[in-house]
Scaffold this active site. Sequence first.
Site, PDB file in Angstrom:
ATOM      1  N   GLY A   1       1.008  -1.088   0.359  1.00 20.35           N
ATOM      2  CA  GLY A   1      -0.008  -0.040   0.044  1.00 20.35           C
ATOM      3  C   GLY A   1       0.943   1.176   0.069  1.00 20.35           C
TER       4      GLY A   1
ATOM      5  N   GLY B   1       2.585   3.456   1.361  1.00 15.12           N
ATOM      6  CA  GLY B   1       3.105   4.080   3.200  1.00 15.12           C
ATOM      7  C   GLY B   1       3.821   4.931   3.244  1.00 15.12           C
TER       8      GLY B   1
ATOM      9  N   LYS C   1       4.737  12.520  -2.536  1.00  7.43           N
ATOM     10  CA  LYS C   1       5.924  11.127  -1.505  1.00  7.43           C
ATOM     11  C   LYS C   1       6.385  11.856  -0.272  1.00  7.43           C
ATOM     12  CE  LYS C   1       8.278   7.586  -3.697  1.00  7.43           C
ATOM     13  NZ  LYS C   1       8.945   6.454  -4.904  1.00  7.43           N
TER      14      LYS C   1
ATOM     15  N   ASP D   1       8.797   4.994   8.188  1.00  3.14           N
ATOM     16  CA  ASP D   1       8.232   6.100   9.105  1.00  3.14           C
ATOM     17  C   ASP D   1       7.388   7.059   8.268  1.00  3.14           C
ATOM     18  OD1 ASP D   1       9.918   7.585   7.069  1.00  3.14           O
ATOM     19  OD2 ASP D   1      11.649   7.625   8.540  1.00  3.14           O
ATOM     20  N   GLY D   2       6.664   6.448   6.917  1.00  2.82           N
ATOM     21  CA  GLY D   2       6.006   7.566   5.550  1.00  2.82           C
ATOM     22  C   GLY D   2       7.010   8.659   4.458  1.00  2.82           C
TER      23      GLY D   2
ATOM     24  N   ARG E   1      -1.989  -0.061  -9.620  1.00  2.98           N
ATOM     25  CA  ARG E   1      -0.929  -0.899 -10.369  1.00  2.98           C
ATOM     26  C   ARG E   1      -1.353  -2.238 -10.070  1.00  2.98           C
ATOM     27  NH1 ARG E   1       3.457   1.659  -6.770  1.00  2.98           N
ATOM     28  NH2 ARG E   1       2.164   3.693  -6.281  1.00  2.98           N
TER      29      ARG E   1
ATOM     30  N   ASP F   1       3.773  -4.148  -7.443  1.00  2.00           N
ATOM     31  CA  ASP F   1       3.511  -3.101  -7.193  1.00  2.00           C
ATOM     32  C   ASP F   1       3.992  -1.485  -7.640  1.00  2.00           C
ATOM     33  OD1 ASP F   1       5.456  -4.248  -5.111  1.00  2.00           O
ATOM     34  OD2 ASP F   1       5.437  -2.071  -4.520  1.00  2.00           O
TER      35      ASP F   1
END
Length: 515
Positions: A106, A108, A128, A140-141, A198, A275
């Site tokens: 997913g 992230g 992003k 940590d994104g 995707r 992905d």
Amino acid sequence: MQCGRRTAPWITVLKLVTDLSSLRTDNSFAALPEDFYSRVTPQPLGDPWLVHANPEAAALIGLAPEALAGPQFLAVFSGAQPLPGGAPLAAVYSGHQFGVWAGQLGDGRALLLGEACGPAGSWELQLKGSGLTPYSRMGDGKAVLRSSVREYLASEAMHGLGIPTTRALALVASDDPVIRETVETAAVVTRMAPSFVRFGSFEHWASRQRPDLLRTLADYVIDRFYPECRPAPAGEAQSAAGPYLRLLAAVTRRTAELMADWQAVGFCHGVMNTDNMSILGLTLDYGPYGFMDGFDAHHVCNHSDSAGRYAWDAQPAVGHWNLYRLAGALMPLVQDEAALRAALAGYEQAFLGAFHRKMAAKLGLRQWQDGDEELLDGLWAAMHHDRADFSLGFRRLARVASTETSPPPGGETFEDLFIDREAAQAWLAGYRARLRQDGQADAARAAAMNRVNPLYVLRNHLAELAIRAARSRDAGEIDRLVRLLRDPYTEQPGCESYARLPPDWAGSLQVSCSS
């Protein structure tokens, strides 16, 4: 003329808005059931500054250049304010990573802000590096300035090469610390695509044994992006499985052509997981990518890929393998393995057809014919043996005369790229014979070759110089590269250093999955 400075006439012919609040929005993906995503609010950067904004990408969504310098633009694309009319979310998907089923993945560290409708259609806007989501797993994104500069530049470089890709709208940075191998600083890149669906989006629902949601996703993709796949062709009976088989065949063609595009410019993606494969055939998710300098058929651009799964010469086969995973995911909707295999069967022909057309053009030939495979294999072998520069090798072929003559004055020759000059000259003898058979005038052929063989590519060391400058809050090198790579085929005065062989220190640069 300053290096990379080119006019942008497209700005003057579009009616663009200067306020993000005036953008038209759609948010079609957000209209799907909430099983497909989680609602997430971005985590804003602290004390952000706008590193660069892309007026060409902004024009696609109807946004004027003046809007890029305003406080609203910085606030929205640093994550501090929502996109007016947007619907922020993180999408869920699954996938195979390095050939192994990884289960649920997913977005992230990505967040879909919303979908803007502009003069060039509808574009999803995605941050992003905007912080944690329910799919961040152990991450940590966040994203660092280093990787964000690379993605920002790569998407625009690929667009300049005419290769299907996501686009880059904005790059925002902050002094917020982010821990990778060392402590780095944070950044957020805003990328654009008609859709970020995707292969792994389909794998997710197949693995969860949810054919209802799998069908919902497939119908969404068909109706919005592949409407030609809905009706049966003339003379063919309509069936429930037909649209999904035609979708697979269409994605197969697009993926095959994308692989041919990558191979023809010496581009390595680095992480061709399912992905990271776009259902629209776009180049998606720029991490440890690389444009080859010295040619190595087995070049691996990703330092994390110790087994070489995603080497340059493996990419077409990996693309095909990934399509088989997509076909497997569609099995619940089709329930006919033979029909799925038939839909995939066109991959090799589509890839070879596109690749041969591109290589014929790069070699200055009117069209590909029997025997040209041996000519090309001989070139690959000679270049591989001596690690001759990929881009300059093809560019300099344009200066080769079809008859044996003295080298043209002023400038390096094709043979100068080789340690074994005799081997290069032996290959040139066969090449000249093929040119004479083709019968084109040298000048016309050279001009045509220069329109398909880029003089400027985003080499790792050029991206590295831009990163180093950006760390000092100097975005000048990013701006020069964006402008230069917008038209990589045309020689631009003052840009000679961008078309040279890489410096010795470039060989020590490494990119990995953390990039």
